[in-house]
Design a protein around this motif. Structure first.
Motif, PDB file in Angstrom:
ATOM      1  N   LYS A   2       0.880  -1.177   0.000  1.00 29.06           N
ATOM      2  CA  LYS A   2       0.000   0.000   0.000  1.00 29.06           C
ATOM      3  C   LYS A   2       0.908   1.214   0.000  1.00 29.06           C
ATOM      4  O   LYS A   2       1.589   1.491   0.972  1.00 29.06           O
ATOM      5  CB  LYS A   2      -0.920  -0.010   1.220  1.00 29.06           C
ATOM      6  N   ALA A  33       2.149   5.305  -1.302  1.00 29.58           N
ATOM      7  CA  ALA A  33       1.870   6.685  -1.694  1.00 29.58           C
ATOM      8  C   ALA A  33       3.169   7.290  -2.204  1.00 29.58           C
ATOM      9  O   ALA A  33       4.267   6.878  -1.794  1.00 29.58           O
ATOM     10  CB  ALA A  33       1.351   7.487  -0.502  1.00 29.58           C
ATOM     11  N   THR A  71      -0.658  -1.146  -4.455  1.00 31.65           N
ATOM     12  CA  THR A  71      -1.973  -0.523  -4.362  1.00 31.65           C
ATOM     13  C   THR A  71      -1.730   0.900  -3.894  1.00 31.65           C
ATOM     14  O   THR A  71      -1.075   1.122  -2.875  1.00 31.65           O
ATOM     15  CB  THR A  71      -2.857  -1.264  -3.346  1.00 31.65           C
ATOM     16  N   TRP A  72      -2.233   1.860  -4.647  1.00 39.03           N
ATOM     17  CA  TRP A  72      -1.993   3.270  -4.320  1.00 39.03           C
ATOM     18  C   TRP A  72      -3.019   3.767  -3.321  1.00 39.03           C
ATOM     19  O   TRP A  72      -4.198   3.448  -3.419  1.00 39.03           O
ATOM     20  CB  TRP A  72      -2.047   4.123  -5.582  1.00 39.03           C
ATOM     21  N   VAL A  73      -2.560   4.570  -2.380  1.00 39.00           N
ATOM     22  CA  VAL A  73      -3.447   5.255  -1.443  1.00 39.00           C
ATOM     23  C   VAL A  73      -3.144   6.742  -1.527  1.00 39.00           C
ATOM     24  O   VAL A  73      -1.999   7.142  -1.735  1.00 39.00           O
ATOM     25  CB  VAL A  73      -3.285   4.732   0.003  1.00 39.00           C
ATOM     26  N   ASP A  74      -4.158   7.566  -1.416  1.00 42.27           N
ATOM     27  CA  ASP A  74      -3.975   9.010  -1.513  1.00 42.27           C
ATOM     28  C   ASP A  74      -3.501   9.627  -0.204  1.00 42.27           C
ATOM     29  O   ASP A  74      -2.826  10.646  -0.196  1.00 42.27           O
ATOM     30  CB  ASP A  74      -5.270   9.686  -1.971  1.00 42.27           C
ATOM     31  N   ASP A  75      -3.873   9.005   0.888  1.00 41.82           N
ATOM     32  CA  ASP A  75      -3.518   9.519   2.207  1.00 41.82           C
ATOM     33  C   ASP A  75      -2.236   8.829   2.680  1.00 41.82           C
ATOM     34  O   ASP A  75      -2.224   7.615   2.885  1.00 41.82           O
ATOM     35  CB  ASP A  75      -4.668   9.238   3.173  1.00 41.82           C
ATOM     36  N   ARG A  79      -2.257   6.310   5.498  1.00 46.32           N
ATOM     37  CA  ARG A  79      -2.728   4.928   5.267  1.00 46.32           C
ATOM     38  C   ARG A  79      -1.721   4.075   4.510  1.00 46.32           C
ATOM     39  O   ARG A  79      -1.924   2.886   4.341  1.00 46.32           O
ATOM     40  CB  ARG A  79      -4.038   4.962   4.495  1.00 46.32           C
ATOM     41  N   ALA A  80      -0.624   4.667   4.062  1.00 45.37           N
ATOM     42  CA  ALA A  80       0.374   3.941   3.270  1.00 45.37           C
ATOM     43  C   ALA A  80       1.303   3.130   4.166  1.00 45.37           C
ATOM     44  O   ALA A  80       1.626   3.532   5.279  1.00 45.37           O
ATOM     45  CB  ALA A  80       1.196   4.921   2.438  1.00 45.37           C
TER      46      ALA A  80
END
Length: 165
Positions: free
Chosen positions: A37, A39, A71-75, A78-79
Motif C-alpha cells: 500500500k 503513496a 496498491t496506491w493510497v492518496d492519504d 494509510r500507506a
C-alpha cells in the motif's frame, strides 16, 4: 500413450523454468506483501521543466497499477510504503549537426532514481539505483521525445521492481 504422460506432467514445469512464463496473475514485486500500500511522498525535480513532476507521478501510478505491483493510497497516513522519485538530470543535447552547424538530431535524456521507504520507520525497502534513458528525436519532435523518454525510464524502473525482467 503412457510414454507421453511424464512429458505432459513435466511441460508446465518446463514453461515455469523459462523466464517469461509464470503461473501468477502479474509480475512479482520485490516488495514484501505488507509494504504494497503505497503513496508517492515526493518528486525531487531540480530541472526547469514544470511538467516533469505530474508526468512522473502519473506514469508511476499507471505502470505499477497495470503490473499489479502496488496498491496506491492518496492519504500518506494509510500507506505502508512511501515512494520518492529523484530526477537527477534531464537534458537534450545535439547529437548530429550539419555543415552549417544546424541541429539535425537531438536526444532527450533522463537520469533518475526511486527510493521506497517504510512508512512506519523510514527504513529503505528498495532502491532502484540510478537509471538512465535516452531517446533520439528530430526537429519538431521534442515534446514526443520528452514523453517517450520519461515513459521508458519509468518502465525500466518498474522492470527492476519485478522479478520478471
Amino acid at each position: 500413450m503412457y510414454a507421453l504422460r511424464p512429458l505432459i506432467l513435466l511441460f508446465p514445469l518446463l514453461l515455469a523454468a523459462c523466464g517469461g512464463y509464470s503461473f501468477g496473475g502479474g509480475d512479482y514485486s520485490v516488495l514484501p506483501e505488507e509494504y504494497r500500500k503505497m503513496a508517492i511522498a515526493e518528486v525531487s525535480n531540480p530541472t526547469m521543466y514544470s511538467w516533469m513532476e505530474p508526468r512522473l507521478r502519473s506514469l508511476f501510478r499507471d505502470e505499477l497499477t497495470r503490473r499489479d505491483l502496488v496498491t496506491w493510497v492518496d492519504d500518506r497516513a494509510r500507506a505502508d510504503a512511501l515512494m520518492t522519485i529523484n530526477v537527477i538530470r534531464f537534458y537534450r543535447p545535439d547529437e548530429v549537426t550539419g555543415a552549417e552547424d544546424e541541429t539535425l538530431r537531438s536526444s532527450a535524456n533522463i537520469e533518475m532514481q526511486v527510493v521506497i521507504r517504510s512508512a512506519r520507520d523510514g527504513s529503505v525497502l528498495w532502491n532502484s539505483g540510478n537509471v538512465a534513458q535516452s531517446w533520439p528525436f528530430f526537429e519538431g519532435e521534442q515534446d514526443q521525445a520528452d514523453q517517450t523518454v520519461t515513459e521508458l525510464a519509468v518502465r525500466k524502473i518498474a522492470d527492476r521492481m519485478s522479478q520478471n525482467y
